[in-house]
Scaffold this active site. Structure first.
Site, PDB file in Angstrom:
ATOM      1  N   GLY A 286       3.057   1.783   8.750  1.00 39.70           N
ATOM      2  CA  GLY A 286       3.441   0.809   7.403  1.00 39.70           C
ATOM      3  C   GLY A 286       3.421   1.669   6.118  1.00 39.70           C
ATOM      4  CB  ALA A 287       2.407   4.885   4.863  1.00 39.98           C
ATOM      5  N   GLY A 288       5.386   3.907   4.970  1.00 45.44           N
ATOM      6  CA  GLY A 288       6.472   4.101   4.488  1.00 45.44           C
ATOM      7  C   GLY A 288       7.129   2.942   3.886  1.00 45.44           C
ATOM      8  CG  ASP A 289       7.477   0.093   6.802  1.00 48.82           C
ATOM      9  OD1 ASP A 289       8.417   0.730   7.022  1.00 48.82           O
ATOM     10  OD2 ASP A 289       6.772  -0.381   7.791  1.00 48.82           O
TER      11      ASP A 289
ATOM     12  CB  SER B 249       9.157  10.122   6.910  1.00 44.80           C
ATOM     13  OG  SER B 249       9.917  10.482   8.239  1.00 44.80           O
TER      14      SER B 249
ATOM     15  CG  ASN C 285       4.154   8.440  -4.109  1.00 40.60           C
ATOM     16  OD1 ASN C 285       4.532   8.418  -3.134  1.00 40.60           O
ATOM     17  ND2 ASN C 285       4.016   9.516  -4.881  1.00 40.60           N
TER      18      ASN C 285
HETATM   19  N1  LIG Z   1      -2.848  10.090   3.782  1.00 42.86           N
HETATM   20  C1  LIG Z   1      -2.226   9.719   2.755  1.00 42.86           C
HETATM   21  N2  LIG Z   1      -2.766   9.958   1.617  1.00 42.86           N
HETATM   22  C2  LIG Z   1      -2.209   9.246   0.296  1.00 42.86           C
HETATM   23  N3  LIG Z   1      -0.931   8.791   0.357  1.00 42.86           N
HETATM   24  C3  LIG Z   1      -0.397   8.742   1.632  1.00 42.86           C
HETATM   25  C4  LIG Z   1      -0.993   9.047   2.781  1.00 42.86           C
HETATM   26  N4  LIG Z   1      -0.006   8.730   3.909  1.00 42.86           N
HETATM   27  C5  LIG Z   1       1.060   8.112   3.284  1.00 42.86           C
HETATM   28  N5  LIG Z   1       0.814   8.122   1.989  1.00 42.86           N
HETATM   29  C6  LIG Z   1       1.894   7.630   1.066  1.00 42.86           C
HETATM   30  O1  LIG Z   1       2.804   6.758   1.618  1.00 42.86           O
HETATM   31  C7  LIG Z   1       4.072   7.249   1.453  1.00 42.86           C
HETATM   32  C8  LIG Z   1       4.712   7.039   2.680  1.00 42.86           C
HETATM   33  O2  LIG Z   1       3.837   7.781   3.802  1.00 42.86           O
HETATM   34  P1  LIG Z   1       4.760   8.639   5.048  1.00 42.86           P
HETATM   35  O3  LIG Z   1       5.380   9.878   4.176  1.00 42.86           O
HETATM   36  O4  LIG Z   1       3.819   9.033   5.907  1.00 42.86           O
HETATM   37  O5  LIG Z   1       5.984   7.507   5.534  1.00 42.86           O
HETATM   38  P2  LIG Z   1       6.232   7.167   6.801  1.00 42.86           P
HETATM   39  O6  LIG Z   1       6.187   8.577   7.876  1.00 42.86           O
HETATM   40  O7  LIG Z   1       7.788   6.716   6.716  1.00 42.86           O
HETATM   41  O8  LIG Z   1       5.289   6.122   7.265  1.00 42.86           O
HETATM   42  P3  LIG Z   1       5.185   5.036   8.565  1.00 42.86           P
HETATM   43  O9  LIG Z   1       6.537   5.672   9.564  1.00 42.86           O
HETATM   44  O10 LIG Z   1       3.876   5.282   8.922  1.00 42.86           O
HETATM   45  O11 LIG Z   1       5.270   3.821   7.864  1.00 42.86           O
HETATM   46  C9  LIG Z   1       3.875   8.572   1.026  1.00 42.86           C
HETATM   47  O12 LIG Z   1       5.016   9.187   0.325  1.00 42.86           O
HETATM   48  C10 LIG Z   1       2.580   8.597   0.129  1.00 42.86           C
HETATM   49  O13 LIG Z   1       2.955   8.210  -1.037  1.00 42.86           O
HETATM   50  O1  LIG Z   2       5.400  -2.042  12.243  1.00 41.21           O
HETATM   51  C1  LIG Z   2       5.862  -0.459  12.584  1.00 41.21           C
HETATM   52  C2  LIG Z   2       6.437  -0.253  10.819  1.00 41.21           C
HETATM   53  O2  LIG Z   2       7.224  -1.292  10.170  1.00 41.21           O
HETATM   54  C3  LIG Z   2       6.931   1.321  10.953  1.00 41.21           C
HETATM   55  O3  LIG Z   2       7.796   1.425   9.785  1.00 41.21           O
HETATM   56  C4  LIG Z   2       7.902   1.351  11.975  1.00 41.21           C
HETATM   57  O4  LIG Z   2       8.207   2.757  12.114  1.00 41.21           O
HETATM   58  C5  LIG Z   2       7.375   0.961  13.488  1.00 41.21           C
HETATM   59  O5  LIG Z   2       8.253   1.205  14.347  1.00 41.21           O
HETATM   60  C6  LIG Z   2       7.043  -0.318  13.562  1.00 41.21           C
HETATM   61  O6  LIG Z   2       6.284  -0.666  14.544  1.00 41.21           O
END
Ligand SMILES: Nc1ncnc2c1ncn2[C@@H]1O[C@H](COP(=O)(O)OP(=O)(O)OP(=O)(O)O)[C@@H](O)[C@H]1O
Ligand SMILES: O[C@H]1[C@H](O)[C@@H](O)[C@H](O)[C@@H](O)[C@H]1O
Length: 356
Positions: A247-250, A197, A274
């Protein structure tokens, strides 16, 4: 943009009598507890492995999953974990009202409350895989685990959170160390993808890492950016009404790997990332993907592949693919968890054609 596999992965392992299995996911499931104003607002299945396998299963991409939980694990999952009798399942508490956390997230503070066992090389099958995904959440991926993965997988995608998280010994608060000091640095030239991220990217030297592998930096509602050798590509986001960022990043990483398995190039595959990331933030816990949407995505992927095969000039043009994938074109599907939505609502809106 095309992927340059690292030299260690360019040589086929021969002789190969058994065909590769597709995707290997390594990382523990966990219990997520979402807390706001001192009260628990939701308890859900968590762990990057759960979000990623949800995306892969929904997209009909077969995968093997190696994960450890305790006897207290309370969810039914399609990929059975290893149950460690004397241990508890990893638990994360996510506080949504404590300001900035140790890893820079403005929207939640994460604490690891309990931790299950690490995943050892001997827990991983001795098969070969097209893709490996090292996606730990609570420090369960060891350097020797990643070493085994790069031995048995043609390409390995790593979520940096699996490598650089450390946990406060008193309250379990998640903090990050620099990738150089993580104990994994010596293996990084053997991986294919590193996903971080934008907060986590501050803990690595992107200029250096992009010479070793393809680096993908996600940036919430702004989409993501790909760094590959001297190429840099911005991949646009999809509109979403964010309810819970967990879970967005996952799901992003799941979508990226689905795209790569289907034969898309890295930037087109990141658009799928995305898309799945944007749908995930509209739900608390695991999203249920709309079946019609999934079918449309499959159709668009096939269409895109044909288009790219016919004309190389299409390869760098995301706009059309992005427009055709946009969920606004399919349907607006609010989360089934609507009673909880206002509590964790962070920002955004669903799409231009509705006022959710
Ligand atoms: N508010 C949003 N609107 C649209 N797309 C989003 C939004 N938040 C996340 N995304 C999509 O999800 C992807 C991953 O989100 P983010 O960069 O927040 O990852 P992250 O911080 O690793 O997430 P997490 O740790 O919560 O799983 C982004 O690149 C984007 O494509
Ligand atoms: O379920 C969530 C998710 O998998 C995220 O990616 C992680 O950052 C958190 O630690 C976890 O609790």
């Amino acid at each position: 943009m095309t992927l340059n596999p690292p030299p260690s992965q360019q040589t086929p392992h021969s002789p190969r009598q058994i065909p590769n299995r597709r995707v290997l996911i390594v990382g523990n499931y966990c219990h997520d507890v979402l807390i706001q104003n001192g009260a628990v607002v939701a308890e859900t299945l968590g762990g990057a492995a759960s979000f990623i396998s949800n995306v892969l299963d929904s997209s009909s991409v077969s995968c093997d999953l190696v994960s450890k939980v305790g006897c207290d694990f309370r969810y039914e999952v399609s990929h059975a974990p290893i149950v460690v009798p004397e241990k508890e399942t990893t638990v994360f508490e996510a506080y949504f009202d404590l300001g900035i956390d140790g890893i820079g997230h403005a929207d939640r503070v994460l604490k690891r409350v309990t931790a299950c066992d690490p995943i050892f090389p001997s827990d991983i099958p001795d098969s070969r895989f097209d893709f490996g995904m090292a996606v730990g959440v609570g420090g369960e991926i060891l350097p020797e685990t990643l070493e085994k993965m790069v031995e048995i997988c043609d390409v390995v995608a790593v979520d940096i959170q699996a490598l650089i998280r450390v946990f406060d010994p008193v309250d379990g608060a998640v903090k990050l160390v620099n990738l150089k000091e993580s104990g994994f640095h010596h293996i990084l030239h053997r991986i294919g993808f590193l996903k971080a991220s934008s907060d986590e990217a501050l803990f690595m030297d992107v200029e250096q890492m992009k010479q070793l592998c393809c680096v993908v930096v996600t940036n919430g509602e702004k989409g993501c950016r790909i760094y590959n050798k001297d190429e840099e590509t911005v991949v646009p986001p999809f509109l979403a009404k964010q309810v819970d960022p967990t879970g967005a990043g996952d799901s992003f990483l799941g979508g990226l790997v689905v795209g790569l398995v289907e034969g898309l190039d890295v930037s087109d595959a990141s658009l799928l990332g995305n898309l799945f990331g944007s749908i995930t933030v509209e739900h608390i816990g695991q999203p249920k993907f709309d079946l019609m949407m999934l079918q449309r995505v499959k159709d668009e992927v096939q269409r895109r592949k044909k288009q790219c095969n016919l004309s190389s000039s299409h390869k760098s043009d995301h706009e059309e693919f992005h427009a055709r994938l946009s969920p606004a074109r399919f349907s607006c599907f609010p989360s089934a968890d609507s009673p909880l939505q206002p509590k964790l609502l962070v920002s955004g809106h669903c799409c231009e054609s509705c006022d959710l």
